[in-house]
Design a protein around this motif. Structure first.
Motif, PDB file in Angstrom:
ATOM      1  N   MET A   1     -14.418   1.862   5.742  1.00 25.94           N
ATOM      2  CA  MET A   1     -13.002   1.647   5.520  1.00 25.94           C
ATOM      3  C   MET A   1     -12.782   1.260   4.066  1.00 25.94           C
ATOM      4  SD  MET A   1     -11.230   2.049   8.361  1.00 25.94           S
ATOM      5  CE  MET A   1      -9.759   1.249   7.761  1.00 25.94           C
ATOM      6  N   TYR A   2     -11.725   1.794   3.463  1.00 20.35           N
ATOM      7  CA  TYR A   2     -11.357   1.432   2.101  1.00 20.35           C
ATOM      8  C   TYR A   2      -9.930   0.906   2.112  1.00 20.35           C
ATOM      9  CZ  TYR A   2     -15.460   4.073   0.558  1.00 20.35           C
ATOM     10  OH  TYR A   2     -16.737   4.520   0.371  1.00 20.35           O
ATOM     11  N   SER A   3      -9.676  -0.157   1.354  1.00 21.62           N
ATOM     12  CA  SER A   3      -8.350  -0.754   1.280  1.00 21.62           C
ATOM     13  C   SER A   3      -7.887  -0.817  -0.168  1.00 21.62           C
ATOM     14  CB  SER A   3      -8.355  -2.176   1.873  1.00 21.62           C
ATOM     15  OG  SER A   3      -8.688  -2.142   3.248  1.00 21.62           O
TER      16      SER A   3
ATOM     17  N   GLN B   1      -1.307  -3.725   1.810  1.00 20.18           N
ATOM     18  CA  GLN B   1      -2.384  -2.841   1.397  1.00 20.18           C
ATOM     19  C   GLN B   1      -2.345  -1.545   2.199  1.00 20.18           C
ATOM     20  OE1 GLN B   1      -5.979  -5.017   2.141  1.00 20.18           O
ATOM     21  NE2 GLN B   1      -5.904  -4.719   4.340  1.00 20.18           N
TER      22      GLN B   1
ATOM     23  N   ARG C   1      -4.773   1.428   3.908  1.00 22.51           N
ATOM     24  CA  ARG C   1      -6.132   1.540   4.427  1.00 22.51           C
ATOM     25  C   ARG C   1      -6.493   3.008   4.634  1.00 22.51           C
ATOM     26  NH1 ARG C   1      -8.340  -1.638   9.044  1.00 22.51           N
ATOM     27  NH2 ARG C   1      -6.852  -0.443  10.287  1.00 22.51           N
TER      28      ARG C   1
ATOM     29  N   GLY D   1       0.930  -0.112  10.538  1.00 23.38           N
ATOM     30  CA  GLY D   1       0.209  -1.374  10.453  1.00 23.38           C
ATOM     31  C   GLY D   1       0.749  -2.390  11.438  1.00 23.38           C
TER      32      GLY D   1
ATOM     33  N   GLU E   1      -4.124   5.552   7.165  1.00 20.69           N
ATOM     34  CA  GLU E   1      -3.469   4.831   8.259  1.00 20.69           C
ATOM     35  C   GLU E   1      -1.963   5.036   8.171  1.00 20.69           C
ATOM     36  OE1 GLU E   1      -4.168   0.537  10.324  1.00 20.69           O
ATOM     37  OE2 GLU E   1      -3.569   0.518   8.220  1.00 20.69           O
TER      38      GLU E   1
ATOM     39  N   TRP F   1     -10.358  11.646   3.172  1.00 23.60           N
ATOM     40  CA  TRP F   1     -10.095  10.372   3.841  1.00 23.60           C
ATOM     41  C   TRP F   1      -8.863  10.494   4.724  1.00 23.60           C
ATOM     42  CZ3 TRP F   1     -10.502   6.374  -0.736  1.00 23.60           C
ATOM     43  CH2 TRP F   1     -11.835   6.298  -1.151  1.00 23.60           C
TER      44      TRP F   1
ATOM     45  N   ARG G   1      -4.988  -2.752  -2.382  1.00 26.50           N
ATOM     46  CA  ARG G   1      -3.976  -3.798  -2.358  1.00 26.50           C
ATOM     47  C   ARG G   1      -2.738  -3.352  -3.124  1.00 26.50           C
ATOM     48  NH1 ARG G   1      -3.848  -8.603  -0.396  1.00 26.50           N
ATOM     49  NH2 ARG G   1      -2.438 -10.210  -1.188  1.00 26.50           N
TER      50      ARG G   1
ATOM     51  N   TYR H   1      -9.889   5.693   5.876  1.00 25.22           N
ATOM     52  CA  TYR H   1     -11.161   5.787   6.588  1.00 25.22           C
ATOM     53  C   TYR H   1     -11.905   7.033   6.128  1.00 25.22           C
ATOM     54  CZ  TYR H   1     -14.519   6.421  10.385  1.00 25.22           C
ATOM     55  OH  TYR H   1     -15.669   6.609  11.110  1.00 25.22           O
TER      56      TYR H   1
ATOM     57  N   ARG I   1       2.508  -6.086   5.356  1.00 21.85           N
ATOM     58  CA  ARG I   1       1.572  -5.034   4.986  1.00 21.85           C
ATOM     59  C   ARG I   1       1.514  -4.906   3.465  1.00 21.85           C
ATOM     60  NH1 ARG I   1       1.679   1.240   7.066  1.00 21.85           N
ATOM     61  NH2 ARG I   1      -0.354   1.808   6.260  1.00 21.85           N
TER      62      ARG I   1
END
Length: 355
Positions: free
Chosen positions: A83-85, A72, A74, A64, A61, A58, A87, A76, A70
């Motif tokens: 997309m995975y996030s 979380q 993120r 932000g 990021e 993956w 928290r 890809y 911000r």
């Protein structure tokens, strides 16, 4: 209808284990692997977590919209395009740069350093970082065999590094005896560190003692090298030196080539770098911080054997923007392919999802 569905369900659950293995090993994304295991108990038993299918890592990021807003992280997934996030538990998170095996390292509210598994959500607090991680510290997480994992924090300014074993060490073990250190790798209980002169230091992790100094690869020109990377792969330590083909700054990804070396221990305990033309079935990944890792090939995920993956970044002043590509260098024919274009907010820091 219910009886027909039940009968079909029984048929699917009776697939032989060898066929299940062939199917799930072709799944290109960890999320698909989890869905596969959730179908029924037979599929869950036939697809153990310890045998996840290889895949592209993956991309994380690196910036932000607002620092305090911000909450979380993120990620890809190139394999699935999803997309995975994750928290966060604080008001803001800063991702600490560096390639990470199964985990990401982040600073929460600019004070707490946390090692986080972005897929499971499991977090573990780390001792206060020895270098300011939002200023000049680069983290990477490495596999330490049965002992678990090892977190390494390298100062981007002085190149000194420190390491700790989460849950074992109360603080960081700091190695700062030299100021000419470049990229490092952890392999077989030792740190191997390349120096500005092209030598490689073998440092015993338990004592921080320099056990050996390996001479540079014969004939290698480090003056034109763009990168000098170390990585453990299939029980061997490899060294990849990346060069622009014309000896100057490369204008495109296709302008690069890689010289690959393997560390060989010879008679009398002496070690030397030997040039190799192939890395076999291995697939190597490197980032701009000098960190790397080795994966197994998988056609479904786009991983090709005997290849080196890297990120090429270029700023186009005409359009006032940057572009990034995940590129693949073939050891077989020296060809460079652009595999995936990266969004501007995603850098070359990545994590290999781990369950």
């Amino acid at each position: 209808m219910a009886e027909v569905m039940e009968d079909r369900g029984d048929q699917w659950s009776l697939l032989p284990p060898e066929l299940l293995h062939l199917i799930y090993r072709k799944l290109p994304d960890t999320g698909d692997f989890l869905r596969f295991r959730a179908v029924c108990k037979a599929w869950r038993d036939g697809a153990p977590v310890s045998d996840q299918p290889p895949q592209l890592p993956w991309i994380l990021e690196h910036r932000g919209t607002g620092l305090q807003a911000r909450q979380q992280l993120r990620f890809y997934s190139h394999s699935s395009g999803r997309m995975y996030s994750v928290r966060a538990g604080g008001r803001s998170w800063l991702l600490a740069s560096g390639a990470c095996q199964g985990h990401a390292v982040a600073t929460v509210d600019l004070s707490r350093t946390v090692m986080y598994n972005p897929f499971t959500g499991e977090g573990r607090a780390l001792p206060p970082a020895p270098y300011k991680p939002w200023h000049d510290g680069v983290f990477h997480v490495v596999d330490d065999g049965e002992a678990g994992c090892l977190v390494v924090n390298t100062s981007a300014k002085t190149r000194r590094f420190a390491y700790c074993r989460p849950g074992v060490d109360a603080g960081w073990n700091v190695f700062d005896g030299r100021e000419d250190m470049r990229h490092s790798a952890y392999h077989g209980g030792r740190f191997f560190v390349n120096t500005a002169a092209g030598e490689t230091l073998a440092i015993e992790a338990a004592t921080c003692a320099v056990e050996a100094v390996v001479p540079p690869p014969p004939g290698e020109n480090f003056a034109t090298a763009r990168g000098d990377f170390l990585v453990g792969s299939r029980g061997k330590l490899l060294r990849a030196v990346q060069h622009p083909r014309d000896g100057n700054q490369a204008a495109s990804a296709a302008d690069y080539y890689v010289n690959m070396y393997q560390l060989d221990v010879r008679g009398g305990g002496k070690a030397a770098w030997s040039k190799v033309e192939t890395i076999g079935d291995a697939v190597l990944f490197f980032d701009d911080h000098g960190h790397g890792f080795s994966l197994e090939p998988n056609d479904a995920a786009g991983l090709r054997r005997d290849c080196v993956y890297f990120v090429h970044e270029k700023r186009t002043w005409v359009e006032f923007c940057e572009y990034r590509f995940l590129c693949r260098y073939s050891m077989k024919d020296g060809r460079v392919d652009k595999t995936v274009q990266l969004a501007d907010t995603f850098g070359n820091t990545w994590v290999v999802p781990s369950l």
